[in-house]
Design a protein around this motif. Sequence first.
Motif, mmCIF file in Angstrom:
data_model
loop_
_atom_site.group_PDB
_atom_site.id
_atom_site.type_symbol
_atom_site.label_atom_id
_atom_site.label_comp_id
_atom_site.label_asym_id
_atom_site.label_seq_id
_atom_site.Cartn_x
_atom_site.Cartn_y
_atom_site.Cartn_z
ATOM 1 N N SER A 2 0.835 -1.204 0.000
ATOM 2 C CA SER A 2 0.000 0.000 0.000
ATOM 3 C C SER A 2 0.872 1.257 0.000
ATOM 4 O O SER A 2 0.614 2.208 -0.755
ATOM 5 N N LEU A 3 1.898 1.266 0.851
ATOM 6 C CA LEU A 3 2.818 2.408 0.883
ATOM 7 C C LEU A 3 3.500 2.582 -0.469
ATOM 8 O O LEU A 3 3.622 3.698 -0.983
ATOM 9 N N LEU A 4 3.929 1.464 -1.054
ATOM 10 C CA LEU A 4 4.614 1.514 -2.340
ATOM 11 C C LEU A 4 3.676 2.002 -3.445
ATOM 12 O O LEU A 4 4.044 2.850 -4.269
ATOM 13 N N GLY A 5 2.437 1.472 -3.458
ATOM 14 C CA GLY A 5 1.472 1.858 -4.487
ATOM 15 C C GLY A 5 1.099 3.326 -4.420
ATOM 16 O O GLY A 5 1.056 4.026 -5.441
ATOM 17 N N ASN A 6 0.839 3.809 -3.206
ATOM 18 C CA ASN A 6 0.465 5.216 -3.049
ATOM 19 C C ASN A 6 1.647 6.140 -3.329
ATOM 20 O O ASN A 6 1.468 7.229 -3.891
ATOM 21 N N ALA A 7 2.859 5.700 -2.950
ATOM 22 C CA ALA A 7 4.051 6.499 -3.265
ATOM 23 C C ALA A 7 4.259 6.578 -4.774
ATOM 24 O O ALA A 7 4.653 7.622 -5.307
ATOM 25 N N LEU A 8 3.958 5.486 -5.470
ATOM 26 C CA LEU A 8 4.086 5.474 -6.924
ATOM 27 C C LEU A 8 3.082 6.421 -7.576
ATOM 28 O O LEU A 8 3.412 7.135 -8.527
ATOM 29 N N ILE A 9 1.848 6.435 -7.047
ATOM 30 C CA ILE A 9 0.841 7.384 -7.548
ATOM 31 C C ILE A 9 1.337 8.819 -7.368
ATOM 32 O O ILE A 9 1.236 9.654 -8.288
ATOM 33 N N LEU A 10 1.865 9.127 -6.190
ATOM 34 C CA LEU A 10 2.394 10.470 -5.931
ATOM 35 C C LEU A 10 3.530 10.812 -6.889
ATOM 36 O O LEU A 10 3.596 11.928 -7.416
ATOM 37 N N LEU A 11 4.414 9.850 -7.112
ATOM 38 C CA LEU A 11 5.555 10.075 -8.009
ATOM 39 C C LEU A 11 5.092 10.354 -9.439
ATOM 40 O O LEU A 11 5.565 11.297 -10.079
ATOM 41 N N LEU A 12 4.162 9.545 -9.924
ATOM 42 C CA LEU A 12 3.684 9.718 -11.300
ATOM 43 C C LEU A 12 2.999 11.065 -11.482
ATOM 44 O O LEU A 12 3.189 11.746 -12.495
ATOM 45 N N ILE A 13 2.179 11.442 -10.496
ATOM 46 C CA ILE A 13 1.468 12.723 -10.602
ATOM 47 C C ILE A 13 2.444 13.891 -10.544
ATOM 48 O O ILE A 13 2.284 14.892 -11.252
ATOM 49 N N HIS A 14 3.479 13.751 -9.731
ATOM 50 C CA HIS A 14 4.472 14.827 -9.616
ATOM 51 C C HIS A 14 5.335 14.930 -10.873
ATOM 52 O O HIS A 14 5.650 16.038 -11.335
ATOM 53 N N GLN A 15 5.697 13.772 -11.456
ATOM 54 C CA GLN A 15 6.641 13.765 -12.576
ATOM 55 C C GLN A 15 5.986 14.110 -13.910
ATOM 56 O O GLN A 15 6.593 14.759 -14.751
ATOM 57 N N ASP A 16 4.762 13.652 -14.126
ATOM 58 C CA ASP A 16 4.116 13.802 -15.431
ATOM 59 C C ASP A 16 3.297 15.090 -15.474
ATOM 60 O O ASP A 16 2.343 15.250 -14.710
ATOM 61 N N HIS A 17 3.652 16.006 -16.355
ATOM 62 C CA HIS A 17 2.953 17.291 -16.441
ATOM 63 C C HIS A 17 1.499 17.127 -16.875
ATOM 64 O O HIS A 17 0.674 18.011 -16.642
ATOM 65 N N ARG A 18 1.161 15.985 -17.497
ATOM 66 C CA ARG A 18 -0.229 15.742 -17.902
ATOM 67 C C ARG A 18 -1.148 15.610 -16.691
ATOM 68 O O ARG A 18 -2.359 15.786 -16.803
ATOM 69 N N PHE A 19 -0.569 15.272 -15.552
ATOM 70 C CA PHE A 19 -1.352 15.064 -14.340
ATOM 71 C C PHE A 19 -1.415 16.310 -13.450
ATOM 72 O O PHE A 19 -1.921 16.237 -12.328
ATOM 73 N N HIS A 20 -0.887 17.429 -13.934
ATOM 74 C CA HIS A 20 -0.908 18.649 -13.133
ATOM 75 C C HIS A 20 -2.249 19.365 -13.323
ATOM 76 O O HIS A 20 -2.337 20.477 -13.852
ATOM 77 N N THR A 21 -3.300 18.682 -12.883
ATOM 78 C CA THR A 21 -4.667 19.190 -12.961
ATOM 79 C C THR A 21 -5.331 19.006 -11.602
ATOM 80 O O THR A 21 -4.852 18.203 -10.780
ATOM 81 N N PRO A 22 -6.417 19.746 -11.320
ATOM 82 C CA PRO A 22 -7.093 19.591 -10.021
ATOM 83 C C PRO A 22 -7.501 18.150 -9.719
ATOM 84 O O PRO A 22 -7.375 17.692 -8.571
ATOM 85 N N MET A 23 -7.979 17.416 -10.722
ATOM 86 C CA MET A 23 -8.426 16.038 -10.492
ATOM 87 C C MET A 23 -7.295 15.184 -9.929
ATOM 88 O O MET A 23 -7.470 14.468 -8.924
ATOM 89 N N TYR A 24 -6.132 15.248 -10.549
ATOM 90 C CA TYR A 24 -5.021 14.414 -10.112
ATOM 91 C C TYR A 24 -4.336 14.983 -8.869
ATOM 92 O O TYR A 24 -3.711 14.231 -8.104
ATOM 93 N N PHE A 25 -4.433 16.276 -8.668
ATOM 94 C CA PHE A 25 -3.919 16.836 -7.412
ATOM 95 C C PHE A 25 -4.720 16.285 -6.231
ATOM 96 O O PHE A 25 -4.141 15.918 -5.196
ATOM 97 N N LEU A 26 -6.042 16.217 -6.364
ATOM 98 C CA LEU A 26 -6.872 15.646 -5.305
ATOM 99 C C LEU A 26 -6.542 14.169 -5.099
ATOM 100 O O LEU A 26 -6.502 13.687 -3.960
ATOM 101 N N LEU A 27 -6.284 13.458 -6.181
ATOM 102 C CA LEU A 27 -5.890 12.050 -6.064
ATOM 103 C C LEU A 27 -4.560 11.916 -5.336
ATOM 104 O O LEU A 27 -4.368 10.993 -4.529
ATOM 105 N N SER A 28 -3.639 12.836 -5.589
ATOM 106 C CA SER A 28 -2.346 12.797 -4.893
ATOM 107 C C SER A 28 -2.519 13.037 -3.397
ATOM 108 O O SER A 28 -1.822 12.430 -2.576
ATOM 109 N N GLN A 29 -3.460 13.916 -3.031
ATOM 110 C CA GLN A 29 -3.733 14.155 -1.622
ATOM 111 C C GLN A 29 -4.344 12.918 -0.962
ATOM 112 O O GLN A 29 -4.055 12.601 0.195
ATOM 113 N N LEU A 30 -5.186 12.202 -1.701
ATOM 114 C CA LEU A 30 -5.759 10.955 -1.191
ATOM 115 C C LEU A 30 -4.655 9.926 -0.935
ATOM 116 O O LEU A 30 -4.647 9.253 0.107
ATOM 117 N N SER A 31 -3.719 9.813 -1.859
ATOM 118 C CA SER A 31 -2.603 8.889 -1.682
ATOM 119 C C SER A 31 -1.736 9.290 -0.498
ATOM 120 O O SER A 31 -1.270 8.430 0.269
#
Length: 332
Positions: free
Chosen positions: A55-84
């Motif tokens: 779980s820690l690894l999966g959520n950390a990976l979600i955070l990493l992908l959202i931070h690294q990929d500029h396509r995810f720099h949107t409110p929807m994925y920011f909220l998902l990063s906060q959930l992770s």
Amino acid sequence: MIKTLLSFSLLAVLLLFEIMENGNTTSFFILLGLFNHTKAHQFLFMVVLTIAFASLLGNALILLLIHQDHRFHTPMYFLLSQLSLMDMLLISTTVPKMATDYLTTSRFISSTGCGLQIFFFLTLGGGESFLLAAMSYDRYVAICHPLQYSLLMNWQVCLRMTLSSWFLGAADGLMQAVATLSFPYCSAHEIDHFFCEAPMLVRLACADTSVFEYTMYICCVLMLLIPLSLILVSYSLILAAVLHMHSVEVHRKVFGTCSSHLAVVGLFYGAAIFTYMRPKSYRSVNHDKIVSAFYTIFTPGLNPLIYSLRNSEVKGALRRWLGQCVTLNHEQ
């Protein structure tokens, strides 16, 4: 935003320390834990640790992908990063202490440590409750008002909703932690649980706790049912809008996106309502421990799976990231 959150958390923790030192006569508690030292329970303990690590690894990976990929720099994925982030912190609040107690057989926890566990657990649980409501609003605006999305769900609105989720959770956590640890605990210091949870701890108080239990019940109604009602309203409006659309592709995409969110909502709210809103006469210690383990360990582990397996964009970002890692290894 991060500085504001850290400042508020620090003030809350300092206030918690001050009140507990002045008001509580109990210096420690004993956590009886989730498992015994039988072979079957040792196997279950390893399973739980594996799920928590995944779980820690999966959520950390979600955070990493959202931070690294500029396509995810949107409110929807920011909220998902906060959930992770909340899910990672939730696991870190309970599992390390549980694992340490089981491996060392030292099950003591100070009253301060107990109060901090209650504070962080309720902060993260309450914050996630409101964050899920914010995510449902984001989906409602994106599907029902796509042309006004940049106005109704801009970064300012997104940050305000995120901060509100953290603050409301922290306010509930601080109130319940301070109130719970202010009761006198005479002789019974054994908590039949694997972490300090307010409903379990209140049972040990040698004082009338009826007013606090009623207040805690009202808080649970506000922290759970109000966000849940907002979520149900949002998805009812989404369903009504989708049914008026005639495109099969749109139906598939909308239901694919929303079903992931609804799965997380069902898991989170189902377990939380079962734990905090049942009448006392229907409570069972073993049931409470199992359900608590479910939504503090298993549900955070399911969230990244649900969002990644049902989201083609996340799977695409993961493939690109893995490709970059392989390329860098070859170059070295």
